[in-house]
Scaffold this motif. Structure first.
Motif, PDB file in Angstrom:
ATOM      1  N   GLY A 129       8.936   0.339  -9.223  1.00  0.00           N
ATOM      2  CA  GLY A 129       7.930   1.508  -8.778  1.00  0.00           C
ATOM      3  C   GLY A 129       7.617   2.200  -9.942  1.00  0.00           C
ATOM      4  N   GLY A 130       6.326   2.938  -9.636  1.00  0.00           N
ATOM      5  CA  GLY A 130       5.629   3.604 -10.951  1.00  0.00           C
ATOM      6  C   GLY A 130       6.451   4.178 -12.041  1.00  0.00           C
ATOM      7  N   VAL A 131       7.400   5.035 -11.194  1.00  0.00           N
ATOM      8  CA  VAL A 131       7.995   5.836 -12.255  1.00  0.00           C
ATOM      9  C   VAL A 131       8.949   5.345 -13.220  1.00  0.00           C
ATOM     10  N   ALA A 132       9.485   4.032 -12.956  1.00  0.00           N
ATOM     11  CA  ALA A 132      10.085   2.822 -13.816  1.00  0.00           C
ATOM     12  C   ALA A 132       9.361   2.955 -15.074  1.00  0.00           C
ATOM     13  N   ILE A 167       1.104  11.979 -18.347  1.00  0.00           N
ATOM     14  CA  ILE A 167       2.286  11.633 -18.184  1.00  0.00           C
ATOM     15  C   ILE A 167       3.035  10.501 -18.613  1.00  0.00           C
ATOM     16  N   ARG A 168       1.926   9.499 -19.382  1.00  0.00           N
ATOM     17  CA  ARG A 168       2.403   8.555 -20.104  1.00  0.00           C
ATOM     18  C   ARG A 168       3.093   8.913 -21.441  1.00  0.00           C
ATOM     19  N   ASP A 169       2.639  10.242 -21.756  1.00  0.00           N
ATOM     20  CA  ASP A 169       3.273  10.614 -22.933  1.00  0.00           C
ATOM     21  C   ASP A 169       4.853  11.372 -22.820  1.00  0.00           C
ATOM     22  N   VAL A 219       0.620  -1.055   0.035  1.00  0.00           N
ATOM     23  CA  VAL A 219       0.096   0.033   0.008  1.00  0.00           C
ATOM     24  C   VAL A 219       0.845   1.081   0.003  1.00  0.00           C
ATOM     25  N   GLY A 220       0.983   1.830  -1.091  1.00  0.00           N
ATOM     26  CA  GLY A 220       1.837   3.066  -1.441  1.00  0.00           C
ATOM     27  C   GLY A 220       0.922   4.099  -1.108  1.00  0.00           C
ATOM     28  N   SER A 221       1.847   5.399  -1.421  1.00  0.00           N
ATOM     29  CA  SER A 221       1.153   6.614  -1.451  1.00  0.00           C
ATOM     30  C   SER A 221       0.145   6.943  -2.522  1.00  0.00           C
ATOM     31  N   VAL A 222       0.454   6.404  -3.628  1.00  0.00           N
ATOM     32  CA  VAL A 222      -0.280   6.410  -4.650  1.00  0.00           C
ATOM     33  C   VAL A 222      -1.113   5.321  -5.101  1.00  0.00           C
ATOM     34  N   SER A 223      -0.485   4.291  -5.036  1.00  0.00           N
ATOM     35  CA  SER A 223      -1.174   3.060  -5.419  1.00  0.00           C
ATOM     36  C   SER A 223      -0.771   1.849  -4.541  1.00  0.00           C
ATOM     37  N   ALA A 224      -1.939   0.912  -4.658  1.00  0.00           N
ATOM     38  CA  ALA A 224      -1.894  -0.153  -3.776  1.00  0.00           C
ATOM     39  C   ALA A 224      -1.961  -1.483  -4.903  1.00  0.00           C
ATOM     40  N   ILE A 261      11.344   4.315  -7.219  1.00  0.00           N
ATOM     41  CA  ILE A 261      10.627   5.660  -7.245  1.00  0.00           C
ATOM     42  C   ILE A 261       9.149   5.739  -7.457  1.00  0.00           C
ATOM     43  N   GLY A 262       8.574   6.148  -6.154  1.00  0.00           N
ATOM     44  CA  GLY A 262       7.000   5.828  -6.023  1.00  0.00           C
ATOM     45  C   GLY A 262       6.570   7.169  -6.114  1.00  0.00           C
ATOM     46  N   GLY A 263       5.420   7.231  -5.366  1.00  0.00           N
ATOM     47  CA  GLY A 263       4.616   8.407  -5.521  1.00  0.00           C
ATOM     48  C   GLY A 263       5.336   9.503  -4.627  1.00  0.00           C
ATOM     49  N   GLN A 264       5.513   9.137  -3.515  1.00  0.00           N
ATOM     50  CA  GLN A 264       6.196  10.337  -2.349  1.00  0.00           C
ATOM     51  C   GLN A 264       7.671   9.887  -2.056  1.00  0.00           C
ATOM     52  N   ASP A 265       7.888   8.688  -2.135  1.00  0.00           N
ATOM     53  CA  ASP A 265       9.396   8.470  -1.740  1.00  0.00           C
ATOM     54  C   ASP A 265       9.986   8.002  -3.113  1.00  0.00           C
ATOM     55  N   SER A 266      11.543   8.154  -2.953  1.00  0.00           N
ATOM     56  CA  SER A 266      12.191   7.386  -3.826  1.00  0.00           C
ATOM     57  C   SER A 266      13.521   6.791  -3.054  1.00  0.00           C
ATOM     58  N   LEU A 315       6.410  14.648 -10.724  1.00  0.00           N
ATOM     59  CA  LEU A 315       6.076  14.391 -12.254  1.00  0.00           C
ATOM     60  C   LEU A 315       4.438  14.646 -12.438  1.00  0.00           C
ATOM     61  N   GLU A 316       3.697  14.112 -11.688  1.00  0.00           N
ATOM     62  CA  GLU A 316       2.328  14.523 -11.844  1.00  0.00           C
ATOM     63  C   GLU A 316       1.810  15.724 -11.910  1.00  0.00           C
ATOM     64  N   VAL A 317       2.461  16.469 -10.887  1.00  0.00           N
ATOM     65  CA  VAL A 317       2.043  17.715 -10.718  1.00  0.00           C
ATOM     66  C   VAL A 317       2.603  18.556 -11.878  1.00  0.00           C
ATOM     67  N   PRO A 345       6.892  -3.024 -13.362  1.00  0.00           N
ATOM     68  CA  PRO A 345       7.835  -2.467 -12.001  1.00  0.00           C
ATOM     69  C   PRO A 345       6.874  -2.114 -10.997  1.00  0.00           C
ATOM     70  N   GLN A 346       5.842  -1.749 -11.253  1.00  0.00           N
ATOM     71  CA  GLN A 346       4.928  -1.081  -9.919  1.00  0.00           C
ATOM     72  C   GLN A 346       4.595  -2.459  -9.088  1.00  0.00           C
ATOM     73  N   ILE A 347       4.642  -3.368  -9.346  1.00  0.00           N
ATOM     74  CA  ILE A 347       4.399  -4.686  -8.088  1.00  0.00           C
ATOM     75  C   ILE A 347       5.469  -5.238  -7.692  1.00  0.00           C
ATOM     76  N   THR A 406      10.132  12.722  -6.960  1.00  0.00           N
ATOM     77  CA  THR A 406       9.379  11.690  -7.010  1.00  0.00           C
ATOM     78  C   THR A 406       8.168  11.603  -8.046  1.00  0.00           C
ATOM     79  N   GLY A 407       7.515  10.600  -8.073  1.00  0.00           N
ATOM     80  CA  GLY A 407       6.311  10.506  -8.924  1.00  0.00           C
ATOM     81  C   GLY A 407       5.317  11.363  -8.991  1.00  0.00           C
ATOM     82  N   ARG A 408       5.046  11.885  -7.740  1.00  0.00           N
ATOM     83  CA  ARG A 408       4.040  13.111  -7.534  1.00  0.00           C
ATOM     84  C   ARG A 408       4.473  14.329  -8.130  1.00  0.00           C
TER      85      ARG A 408
HETATM   86  N1  LIG Z   1       2.044   4.380 -17.021  1.00  0.00           N
HETATM   87  C1  LIG Z   1       2.755   5.201 -16.324  1.00  0.00           C
HETATM   88  N2  LIG Z   1       3.691   6.015 -16.917  1.00  0.00           N
HETATM   89  C2  LIG Z   1       4.339   6.882 -16.625  1.00  0.00           C
HETATM   90  N3  LIG Z   1       4.527   7.171 -14.948  1.00  0.00           N
HETATM   91  C3  LIG Z   1       3.734   6.353 -14.334  1.00  0.00           C
HETATM   92  C4  LIG Z   1       2.942   5.341 -14.877  1.00  0.00           C
HETATM   93  N4  LIG Z   1       2.098   4.705 -13.822  1.00  0.00           N
HETATM   94  C5  LIG Z   1       2.536   5.074 -12.706  1.00  0.00           C
HETATM   95  N5  LIG Z   1       3.678   6.288 -13.172  1.00  0.00           N
HETATM   96  C6  LIG Z   1       4.086   7.051 -11.993  1.00  0.00           C
HETATM   97  O1  LIG Z   1       4.387   6.246 -10.830  1.00  0.00           O
HETATM   98  C7  LIG Z   1       3.950   7.081  -9.615  1.00  0.00           C
HETATM   99  C8  LIG Z   1       3.323   6.069  -8.820  1.00  0.00           C
HETATM  100  O2  LIG Z   1       4.317   5.030  -8.310  1.00  0.00           O
HETATM  101  P1  LIG Z   1       4.176   4.026  -7.205  1.00  0.00           P
HETATM  102  O3  LIG Z   1       2.819   3.371  -7.780  1.00  0.00           O
HETATM  103  O4  LIG Z   1       5.375   2.864  -7.076  1.00  0.00           O
HETATM  104  O5  LIG Z   1       3.949   4.770  -5.929  1.00  0.00           O
HETATM  105  P2  LIG Z   1       3.703   4.141  -4.515  1.00  0.00           P
HETATM  106  O6  LIG Z   1       4.359   2.980  -4.137  1.00  0.00           O
HETATM  107  O7  LIG Z   1       2.077   4.329  -4.553  1.00  0.00           O
HETATM  108  O8  LIG Z   1       4.216   5.511  -3.611  1.00  0.00           O
HETATM  109  P3  LIG Z   1       5.099   5.275  -2.409  1.00  0.00           P
HETATM  110  O9  LIG Z   1       6.335   4.101  -2.746  1.00  0.00           O
HETATM  111  O10 LIG Z   1       6.211   6.595  -2.662  1.00  0.00           O
HETATM  112  O11 LIG Z   1       4.342   5.449  -1.447  1.00  0.00           O
HETATM  113  C9  LIG Z   1       3.091   8.260 -10.114  1.00  0.00           C
HETATM  114  O12 LIG Z   1       3.091   9.122  -9.311  1.00  0.00           O
HETATM  115  C10 LIG Z   1       3.387   8.515 -11.521  1.00  0.00           C
HETATM  116  O13 LIG Z   1       4.382   9.355 -11.624  1.00  0.00           O
END
Ligand SMILES: Nc1ncnc2c1ncn2[C@@H]1O[C@H](COP(=O)(O)OP(=O)(O)OP(=O)(O)O)[C@@H](O)[C@H]1O
Ligand code: SF4
Ligand SMILES: [Mg+2]
Lengths: 394, 260, 468
Positions: free
Chosen positions: B218-221, B148-150, B8-13, B104-109, B137-139, B244-246, B133-135
């Protein structure tokens, strides 16, 4: 807005530089006595943090003096051009810089010069002794002893450089548009990095050129007199630590203002205060310790120590009242209307002086603008807006 | 034998259900959803959906390992382990020889160093600031009005870049707005942004000491612009797991197996 | 919450609602009275803690008493000198730390920002400056500071001096870089001239006997402190509420007093009692470093118990019953936090702190200024970071620690600036170190979630080094 300078940039006048075969010794802080480096047969080169910190980021915390990080990057990139580096114990940042640079660049010899924070007899004696140690360190690298003639001739070179720079700065003050802020501050940086003898020759000819130009200009009637003459150009003072940002100086060239005084680690704090042997011994109101005329290395070291400790001081020194006095004098002498205070981020000494200064300036009704910058990482747009707004206010 | 890992991350679970048979691991099902406001709810949700997808029941799970910042708040988890150990474990599953993991996740790298056996021996996390962090980039993507996917596409086709000097999210955003105002091409702003975030990551990598091979999770990968900028600036190839996100949830599931 | 806790919380609230020098002085006057002080002391379950707290209250009360000659002092000065000069020391940095515990740091920090103190500065200094500006701290007669450890105090003290109109009574003891003959001479000369100057201004004569007495007490303290730390080399069972990171004043503001001696003497006897108990109870305290090994076992990564209501260790994890020893560097957060519960719950024990280290040699009462100069120059935070590294390596070895945690207090340039070298030096000795970023005072400047993740991640790594 005047962006064009009347004279070519100094860089076109550098003829003699880079030909010297002398080994180079790096230095960082203006408390380093350059004459000792020269007297020991080295070419003193100030480390000015040219490079953007990349690898250096790995050695320091995020919230750490950006100038020091860049300086580390410089050493990592081209430390092998240097034969030695003199670091000063001027602040916490520099202390750690010494530790890290000497540990992770093990082939380069470093010396730590302790510089007192008080200005009294104890401090002068202690500092003179440290300068002697610094000389001994350089002697072990050069493999030869520093003799009295070495020191006196080094002192002449340094004094001449200081006089020339002083002259340049007077020029700049009187006719800023001719020389240009960017050009002026660039010359200052060059003065700290070029081989001193060569630099003096180059600057001398540059100054002669400017003099002849301005004589010429005075003879031909000024074209812009009509509207510029009637408006008052705000006279400001720039105050801060080590600031070497071309794009910042460009902003000043683009805006209508006059830098009538500057007090930076990279400007007047470097060249103000010329050593005149013997004259300083009276500074504590005591009799001179040595009979007049007798010159010895010890005597010169003492003079150097005094010169360094009593030059326009850095915010690191203990007596901040002295600093305030210095600034006040500057304000009165140069009719300063406002102060722009620029500091590197995370420089506690400089940043902690501002609350005090601000209060004092408020008492005198002198407005001040506070700008924090990160070396080599300037947000030009934002800063320009702030400076312009400040100039509009004063 | 089945285990479940929940990240359970800050952005995605995420939830991953894993099966081990004859010493071989197989991912039976996985789920990725946004975390939303309630981390406990998000955990329950991904768990149930993963079970549903796999056709298994909660009682089939010999362990449920929670990770991510919401790990402390999951009542049905049998234990909790930090993302640091989980990402390391997840990466080693795919690439046993990895020495440095960049998550690199949403709030932590995070940058995690592994020894030759794949055990984490050191790690670094970003400071409290969100830049890098991912956040972030999102902002910025929102400020630029770009998906962001582009980023990857734009990045690949752009040679110019502007310098984004602000290291703070708030300032960077206003800097971008002003750049757009000055008519600077969005492409070069994107490039500048990617460089600014990779600069942050690189300084963390420098702090722990770069050692390849490197893997990014992480999601940013998934953001290939960031991956290729990192590759260019670190001067090496970066491996990225298929999804990478899982990685964190997978590592958690793997760590749920008892000692043999 | 017990009655004692209730009283303390109440006092805290009262101070929060009446932030004012005179109010604090009155409260101190009441608590400072003997019977009240004794009752206050009785609320502490550890005897060392009790002595510490009583001595602290006494010392603070003195500095708030306008009858005394009060001197602000920065942390690393030789306080033997203050006591020999009959100065009541007040340590703004330490008291800045107290603002965190009292829950008023928000306000002091805000005040400092409003006065243009840079928000990037260490909060101990910033909070203290805010407190001075808010008229919470006592009015000094003198302000003495040094650049030992860091630059901040010399600047903030000057500002304080300005505020009180006392620039002429501001002294910077300029601490030289090296620990050699010329440095000792330079520093001793300063200590002496400052002492003489202070005496002259207070219309007294310098009494060298008082210096001798303070130095003798300081030596006595030193002895007990060494004995107490020797006990801690074996001890892993501590009195309830004991926390070495609280024992700051005896090393600083109280140096050269009988109180400091008493606190550490008490600590020695109390800890010795626990050591005896521990030996009788036969508590396990050994473990084998894990060599190699892959990822397949659960016990490599023990589940870390984070539940702070539950003080017992998590069940079923073989690795968790061994007590893992931690050396703690720098200070800790002084507001409520769960870091130490997390350590405790997972059988991690802070067995020693950098601040409890006796780093100076026995002082010579016959040469007071020189001795005090030597004491200052022996401080591992002075000069090169290598001095600190050497001290840390020695502590790590003496206490046979499993890991080192360095609290990276936001804005502390000297400490964080040396972190890389310290970490690398420990790594060479195969000792893992965690750099735990946070802020000792300002809760809002650190994310607890992140801190806990880092700490837990570190414990997972240390646990993985053991094989059972
Ligand atoms: N398809 C995608 N293309 C580009 N970036 C993406 C994509 N999917 C997710 N991201 C990026 O990944 C980030 C989320 O990453 P992740 O799901 O690993 O975070 P998290 O594990 O919830 O956060 P944390 O580990 O910081 O608590 C988003 O903020 C976004 O920038
Ligand atoms: S900016 Fe600050 S840290 Fe950097 S050199 Fe100057 S005083 Fe030292
Ligand atoms: Mg994550």
């Amino acid at each position: 807005m005047v962006t064009e300078n009347n004279v070519p940039a100094f860089s076109q006048f550098i003829k003699n530089g880079k030909i010297s075969a002398l080994p180079k010794a790096g230095w960082l802080c203006t408390y380093t006595p350059e004459e000792i480096i020269i007297a020991n047969g080295f070419w003193p080169v100030r480390i000015t943090g040219r490079q953007k910190a990349k690898k250096a980021e790995g050695y320091f915390p995020i919230n750490f003096c950006p100038f020091i990080k860049s300086s580390m990057e410089d050493l990592l990139a081209s430390g092998d051009e240097l034969s030695a580096v003199i670091v000063t114990n001027s602040c916490d940042g520099m202390r750690r810089f010494y530790d890290i640079a000497s540990k992770y660049i093990p082939d380069l010899p470093f010396f730590m010069l302790d510089v007192p924070r008080n200005q009294n007899e104890f401090a002068v004696r202690y500092f003179a002794n440290n300068i002697l140690k610094m000389s001994a360190f350089l002697e072990t690298i050069s493999g030869r002893k520093m003799l009295l003639p070495d020191l006196t001739s080094a002192q002449e070179i340094c004094n001449e450089k200081r006089l020339l720079l002083k002259k340049l700065s007077n020029f700049f003050r009187n006719d800023q548009k001719v020389i240009g802020a960017r050009n002026y501050f660039n010359i200052l940086i060059t003065s700290m990095t070029e081989e001193p003898g060569c630099f003096n020759t180059d600057l001398r000819s540059y100054l002669e050129y400017i003099e002849s130009q301005s004589r010429h200009n005075q003879e031909t009637p000024a074209i812009e007199s009509g509207d510029a003459g009637s408006r008052q150009i705000p006279e400001i003072m720039i105050l801060g630590n080590f600031i070497d940002e071309e794009r910042l100086w460009e902003i000043f060239d683009e805006l209508d203002c006059k830098i009538s005084a500057d007090d930076l680690c990279s400007s007047s704090r470097y060249f103000e205060n010329i050593i005149q042997s013997g004259n300083f011994s009276n500074i504590f109101g005591r009799k001179q310790e040595l009979p007049n005329g007798e010159i010895s290395i010890d005597r010169l070291l003492r003079d150097i120590a005094i010169r360094q400790l009593f030059k326009p001081q850095c915010m690191r020194m203990a007596n901040l009242n002295n600093k305030i006095e210095e600034i006040n004098k500057n304000i009165v002498k140069n009719k300063i209307k406002g102060i722009i205070y620029i500091s590197q981020k995370f420089c506690d000494n400089t940043l902690l002086f501002y609350p005090l200064l601000r209060e004092k300036l408020n008492d005198k009704n002198i407005p001040s603008l506070f700008i924090e910058i990160e070396h080599n990482n300037l947000s030009v747009g934002q800063i320009k807006t702030r400076i312009q707004a400040f100039l509009e206010i004063i | 034998m089945y285990t479940c890992g929940i990240d359970v991350g800050s952005v995605s679970a995420e939830a991953v259900i894993l099966n081990r048979q004859d010493g071989k691991f197989e991912i039976v099902a996985y789920i990725i959803t946004p975390t939303g406001g309630d981390s406990k709810e998000a955990a329950t949700n991904v768990f149930n959906r993963a079970l549903e997808k796999s056709g298994l029941g909660a009682s089939d799970m010999s362990s449920v390992v929670a990770t991510g910042y919401g790990r402390l708040n999951i009542p049905f988890a049998t234990k909790n382990i930090t993302e640091i150990s989980c990402h390391a474990r997840g990466v080693v599953h795919y690439f046993p020889d990895i020495k440095t993991v960049i998550d690199i996740g949403g709030q932590d790298s995070k940058v995690i160093k592994l020894d030759s056996k794949g055990n984490p021996i050191d790690f670094l996390m970003n400071d409290k600031c969100a830049a890098g962090t991912g956040r972030f980039l999102e902002v910025m993507a929102r400020a630029l009005d770009i998906d962001i996917r582009d980023f990857a596409k734009i990045f690949a086709g752009t040679s110019q870049k502007v310098d984004i000097s602000s290291t703070c999210t708030v300032f960077a955003e206003s800097e971008i707005v002003s750049l757009i105002g000055h008519g600077v091409a969005k492409n070069s702003i994107v490039k500048g942004l990617v460089y600014s975030i990779t600069g942050r990551i690189i300084s963390m990598v420098e702090r722990v000491g770069l050692e390849g091979p490197v893997c990014m999770t992480g999601g940013v990968a998934k953001n290939l612009a960031v991956v290729s900028a990192l590759e260019e600036r670190l001067n090496l190839k970066i491996k990225v797991p298929e999804e990478p996100q899982i990685t964190g949830a997978l590592g958690a599931a793997l760590l749920g197996y008892p000692k043999e | 919450m017990g009655i004692a806790e209730n009283i303390k919380e109440n006092l805290k609230l009262k101070i929060q609602n009446n932030l004012d020098r005179n109010y604090i002085r009155n409260i101190l006057r009441i608590i400072g009275k003997r019977p009240v002080l004794a009752a206050y002391g009785a609320t502490f379950s550890s005897r060392s803690d009790k002595y510490l707290n009583i001595a602290t209250i006494k010392s603070i009360s003195c500095s708030y008493n306008p009858k005394n000659t009060v001197a602000y002092g920065s942390l690393f000065l030789p306080y033997e000198m203050f006591h020999a000069l009959d100065l009541a020391p007040f340590l703004p940095e330490v008291m800045g730390g107290f603002t965190g515990g009292l829950g008023i740091a928000d306000r002091t920090l805000k005040e400092a920002s409003a006065r243009w103190y840079t928000p990037d500065l260490c909060t101990f200094h910033r909070s203290a400056s805010g407190a001075v500006e808010l008229d919470i701290f006592p009015v000094p007669n003198f302000l003495i500071c040094s650049n030992l450890a860091c630059d901040a105090a010399q600047k903030t003290f000057y500002m304080d001096a300005k505020k009180f109109g006392l620039e002429d009574n501001y002294y910077l003891i300029d601490t030289p870089y090296d620990n050699d003959e010329s440095s000792i001479k330079y520093l001793a000369a300063q200590l002496e001239s400052v002492s003489v100057d202070i005496c002259r201004k207070s219309g007294k004569k310098l009494d060298i006997r008082k210096f001798k007495k303070a130095i003798r007490l300081s030596n006595e303290f030193r002895q007990w402190a060494i004995k107490a730390s020797d006990i801690r080399k074996e001890l892993c069972m501590y009195p309830k509420g004991f926390d070495g990171l609280n024992f700051i004043l005896p090393f600083h503001g109280l140096a050269g007093t009988k109180d400091a001696v008493d606190v550490y003497k008490t600590m020695y006897f109390e800890l010795n009692g626990f050591l005896k108990k521990q030996k009788r109870g036969n508590i396990k305290n050994t473990g084998i470093r894990r060599i190699g090994g892959g990822w397949t076992s659960v016990s490599n990564v023990n589940s870390i118990n984070i539940n702070n209501n539950n003080l017992s260790s998590s069940s079923g994890n073989a690795g968790s019953d061994k007590v893992k020893k931690i050396l703690w560097l720098h200070l800790k957060p002084y507001y409520n936090n769960n870091l130490f519960n997390l350590l405790e719950n997972n059988n991690y024990k802070v067995v020693f702190e950098e601040i409890s280290n006796v780093y100076w040699p026995v002082l010579d009462p016959e040469k007071p200024f020189e001795s005090l100069a030597i004491k200052m120059l022996s401080h591992p935070l002075n000069g090169s970071v290598q001095n600190r590294v050497n001290a840390i390596l020695k502590m790590a070895k003496d206490f046979n620690v499993d890991g080192v945690i360095m609290f990276a207090h936001w804005g502390c340039r000297h400490s964080n600036g040396g972190a890389r070298i310290i970490k690398d030096s420990l790594k060479e000795q195969d000792i893992p170190m965690l750099l735990l970023d946070g802020d000792c005072l300002n809760k809002n400047n650190s994310s607890e979630g992140q801190m806990l993740t880092r700490l837990q991640g570190f414990m997972e790594i240390v646990d993985a080094r053991y094989q059972y």
